[in-house]
Design a protein around this motif. Structure first.
Motif, PDB file in Angstrom:
ATOM      1  N   ILE A   1      -5.693   0.671  -3.202  1.00  0.00           N
ATOM      2  CA  ILE A   1      -6.404   1.390  -4.261  1.00  0.00           C
ATOM      3  C   ILE A   1      -7.374   2.403  -3.670  1.00  0.00           C
ATOM      4  CG2 ILE A   1      -8.127   1.089  -6.092  1.00  0.00           C
ATOM      5  CD1 ILE A   1      -6.753  -1.569  -6.768  1.00  0.00           C
ATOM      6  N   GLN A   2      -8.145   1.983  -2.676  1.00  0.00           N
ATOM      7  CA  GLN A   2      -9.112   2.898  -2.080  1.00  0.00           C
ATOM      8  C   GLN A   2      -8.428   4.083  -1.395  1.00  0.00           C
ATOM      9  OE1 GLN A   2     -11.361   0.267   0.452  1.00  0.00           O
ATOM     10  NE2 GLN A   2     -12.813  -0.246  -1.159  1.00  0.00           N
ATOM     11  N   PHE A   3      -7.237   3.850  -0.843  1.00  0.00           N
ATOM     12  CA  PHE A   3      -6.560   4.911  -0.096  1.00  0.00           C
ATOM     13  C   PHE A   3      -5.785   5.865  -1.004  1.00  0.00           C
ATOM     14  CE2 PHE A   3      -3.635   6.844   2.900  1.00  0.00           C
ATOM     15  CZ  PHE A   3      -4.390   6.932   4.057  1.00  0.00           C
TER      16      PHE A   3
ATOM     17  N   PRO B   1      -0.570  -2.693   6.105  1.00  0.00           N
ATOM     18  CA  PRO B   1       0.615  -2.244   5.370  1.00  0.00           C
ATOM     19  C   PRO B   1       0.328  -1.546   4.051  1.00  0.00           C
ATOM     20  CG  PRO B   1       0.317  -4.589   5.046  1.00  0.00           C
ATOM     21  CD  PRO B   1      -0.766  -4.150   5.995  1.00  0.00           C
ATOM     22  N   ALA B   2      -0.885  -1.671   3.501  1.00  0.00           N
ATOM     23  CA  ALA B   2      -1.140  -1.157   2.148  1.00  0.00           C
ATOM     24  C   ALA B   2      -0.815   0.334   2.003  1.00  0.00           C
ATOM     25  CB  ALA B   2      -2.586  -1.444   1.751  1.00  0.00           C
ATOM     26  N   PRO B   3      -1.359   1.228   2.857  1.00  0.00           N
ATOM     27  CA  PRO B   3      -1.021   2.644   2.693  1.00  0.00           C
ATOM     28  C   PRO B   3       0.464   2.933   2.893  1.00  0.00           C
ATOM     29  CG  PRO B   3      -2.968   2.364   4.073  1.00  0.00           C
ATOM     30  CD  PRO B   3      -2.352   1.018   3.924  1.00  0.00           C
ATOM     31  N   ILE B   4       1.096   2.229   3.839  1.00  0.00           N
ATOM     32  CA  ILE B   4       2.499   2.494   4.145  1.00  0.00           C
ATOM     33  C   ILE B   4       3.398   2.019   3.014  1.00  0.00           C
ATOM     34  CG2 ILE B   4       4.353   2.023   5.797  1.00  0.00           C
ATOM     35  CD1 ILE B   4       2.192   1.594   7.911  1.00  0.00           C
ATOM     36  N   VAL B   5       3.160   0.798   2.525  1.00  0.00           N
ATOM     37  CA  VAL B   5       4.000   0.245   1.456  1.00  0.00           C
ATOM     38  C   VAL B   5       3.881   1.087   0.190  1.00  0.00           C
ATOM     39  CG1 VAL B   5       4.301  -1.736  -0.076  1.00  0.00           C
ATOM     40  CG2 VAL B   5       3.963  -2.091   2.373  1.00  0.00           C
TER      41      VAL B   5
ATOM     42  N   LEU C   1       5.884   3.121  -9.033  1.00  0.00           N
ATOM     43  CA  LEU C   1       6.251   1.837  -8.447  1.00  0.00           C
ATOM     44  C   LEU C   1       5.160   1.314  -7.507  1.00  0.00           C
ATOM     45  CD1 LEU C   1       8.398  -0.322  -8.298  1.00  0.00           C
ATOM     46  CD2 LEU C   1       9.484   0.945  -6.421  1.00  0.00           C
ATOM     47  N   GLY C   2       4.641   2.174  -6.640  1.00  0.00           N
ATOM     48  CA  GLY C   2       3.565   1.759  -5.743  1.00  0.00           C
ATOM     49  C   GLY C   2       2.297   1.411  -6.503  1.00  0.00           C
ATOM     50  N   TYR C   3       2.035   2.167  -7.571  1.00  0.00           N
ATOM     51  CA  TYR C   3       0.862   1.925  -8.408  1.00  0.00           C
ATOM     52  C   TYR C   3       0.925   0.545  -9.051  1.00  0.00           C
ATOM     53  CZ  TYR C   3      -2.495   2.926 -12.204  1.00  0.00           C
ATOM     54  OH  TYR C   3      -3.540   2.905 -13.086  1.00  0.00           O
ATOM     55  N   TYR C   4       2.080   0.189  -9.608  1.00  0.00           N
ATOM     56  CA  TYR C   4       2.247  -1.120 -10.233  1.00  0.00           C
ATOM     57  C   TYR C   4       2.191  -2.235  -9.196  1.00  0.00           C
ATOM     58  CZ  TYR C   4       3.661   1.256 -14.538  1.00  0.00           C
ATOM     59  OH  TYR C   4       3.677   2.046 -15.665  1.00  0.00           O
ATOM     60  N   CYS C   5       2.715  -1.989  -8.015  1.00  0.00           N
ATOM     61  CA  CYS C   5       2.679  -3.002  -6.951  1.00  0.00           C
ATOM     62  C   CYS C   5       1.241  -3.370  -6.604  1.00  0.00           C
ATOM     63  CB  CYS C   5       3.412  -2.482  -5.716  1.00  0.00           C
ATOM     64  SG  CYS C   5       3.322  -3.573  -4.282  1.00  0.00           S
TER      65      CYS C   5
END
Length: 476
Positions: free
Chosen positions: A243-245, A372-376, A387-391
């Protein structure tokens, strides 16, 4: 346990040392706010591409992960005060190297990697020190310690923003180096017994020092609360870091909000939400018995439920004010969870293993949370913008279910233990209980007979008979 508490009461200047450790913990986190605030100037001065700048930001956590595997054994075998001194000196040198001018990028990568590795022993050891020496205040102390990290990032961000706008960005790092030097000097002046927790650990009998790494891992994995809370901490930091990134980028590029307004609102969320949540969560937990009481599990459940509901509500609206409001609630309850779950992780293993256990938790959180957060998110967003937002937003709900499951099993285990205790009392046959009572009566009767014999022997001597006769004549 009583012996440990008595030893803790003899620890001199625990409060003063805690203040020093808390300030050091804050100062160590400044560089995590300096680089994001001066990213444009840093990228221009170091001649880095966007991809290289992203790698530069991840290498700090990579260094923390690598050093996290080693830090637990270092504290078991060597003087913690010396380890802290060497770590801080190494960090200062790596920060200074980062301010130098090179024509190639790898010295900057190496500098940030070493900075993260030097911070790992401090991240691992400071919570263990608070758990050992905090006594009745350890929940509040751990809350202050955990809250110092986001506050340090915020202070570094503000300082770098002002310095980079007026002078060279390197002065922000020089300022951090300047405040870390007296911190090392003050820590070095502390007596050995004020820092080292090993003499005050009840089961510190060199057992764990001789055990292989994987045997220690097996011991920690036997504790369900330790395993679950470690996993949930990783999921929490995965969500919050993503979220922060990325949240500002998503709100601007996908939902088409004004960038200035988005940055302002999210900055307020990032500053106030986690800090207030961390402080209030720790104070409430302290009021209801601390993180080593069963009430801590119930408080964790409440915070997790509200945090997961807030994260779900974020995906149900497209209003900027509602989104930032729900994100604030998510960060608030997430901040409240951090000190409580960290305390549960520490209290769920034996005291002699707490440095090792906290080291593994820190390594896991960095490896599966921060890194992994920014990469995923970037990968999932390339498949679908949402999709990334919902994850990121639904990840806290999974953690909430795991916390509820753990609390249920801990409650059930306590009930079973209580039932077994009652059954063990009821299963004694009456003859066994009456035998115990009769044995006590018989012992008392034997002692009474011995006492009567001693009295008769006393009165059988002539001297005692004369003494007794004179006594009664005096009374008459």
């Amino acid at each position: 346990m009583k012996d440990v508490q008595e030893q803790q009461q003899r620890i001199p200047d625990a409060y003063r040392v805690f203040v020093l450790i808390s300030i050091t913990n804050l100062l160590v986190s400044l560089d995590h706010g300096i680089i994001p605030a001066a990213s444009v100037q840093v990228q221009s001065a170091l001649k880095l591409s966007n991809q290289e700048l992203g790698v530069l930001g991840s290498l700090v956590y990579a260094g923390t992960v690598v050093m996290g595997f080693i830090a637990s054994f270092i504290f078991l075998k060597y003087n913690p005060l010396r380890v802290i001194e060497i770590s801080m000196i190494t960090m200062i040198l790596s920060l200074f190297v980062f301010t130098l001018q090179f024509d190639i990028a790898w010295p900057y990568y190496l500098s940030r990697f070493i900075t993260g590795a030097a911070q790992a022993p401090l991240i691992v050891y400071f919570p263990v020190w608070v758990d050992t020496f905090g006594q009745d205040n350890k929940t509040v102390w751990l809350t202050i310690l955990q809250g110092g990290v986001p506050f340090g990032v915020f202070v570094g961000y503000v300082l770098a923003s002002v310095i980079a706008a007026q002078w060279n960005w390197r002065w922000a790092f020089y300022l951090q180096i300047g405040v870390l030097v007296p911190s090392i000097a003050l820590l070095s002046r502390q007596p050995h017994e004020n820092i080292d927790v090993r003499p005050y650990v009840k089961d510190n009998n060199n057992t764990y020092e001789k055990m292989p790494y994987f045997e220690l891992i097996k011991l920690t994995l036997k504790s369900r609360p330790y395993v679950v809370m470690t996993i949930v901490l990783g999921m929490l930091y995965f969500s919050v870091t993503g979220i922060q990134f990325w949240i500002s980028n998503y709100l601007v590029t996908v939902l088409c909000f004004n960038q200035g307004l988005v940055n302002t609102l999210f900055s307020l969320d990032s500053i106030t939400g986690p800090t207030l949540g961390c402080v209030l969560g720790g104070l409430i937990t302290q009021h209801y018995g601390g993180y080593d009481s069963k009430n801590a599990y119930y408080i964790t459940c409440i915070a997790a439920i509200f945090g997961s509901l807030a994260s779900i509500c974020v995906t149900l609206t497209t209003n900027l004010w509602a989104i930032t409001g729900f994100i604030w609630l998510l960060l608030f309850f997430g901040g409240a969870l951090v000190p409580i779950m960290t305390g549960i992780v520490l209290s769920s293993v034996n005291q002699g293993m707490r440095s090792f256990a906290n080291s593994n938790t820190t390594t896991y959180v960095n490896l599966f949370g921060y890194l992994p957060a920014p990469i995923v998110y970037g990968y999932l967003s390339s498949i679908s913008p949402n999709l990334g937002y919902y994850c990121l937003m639904y990840c806290p709900s999974v953690g909430c279910l795991m916390i509820l499951w753990t609390t249920y099993h801990e409650r059930r285990r306590d009930c079973l233990v209580g039932d077994k205790s009652m059954d063990s009392m009821e299963m004694h046959p009456p003859s066994a209980r009456s035998t115990s009572v009769m044995q006590i009566i018989q012992n008392f009767h034997n002692q009474s007979d011995d006492f009567v014999k001693e009295v008769l022997e006393f009165h059988s001597t002539p001297i005692n008979n004369i003494t007794t006769t004179l006594y009664y004549e005096k009374q008459l």
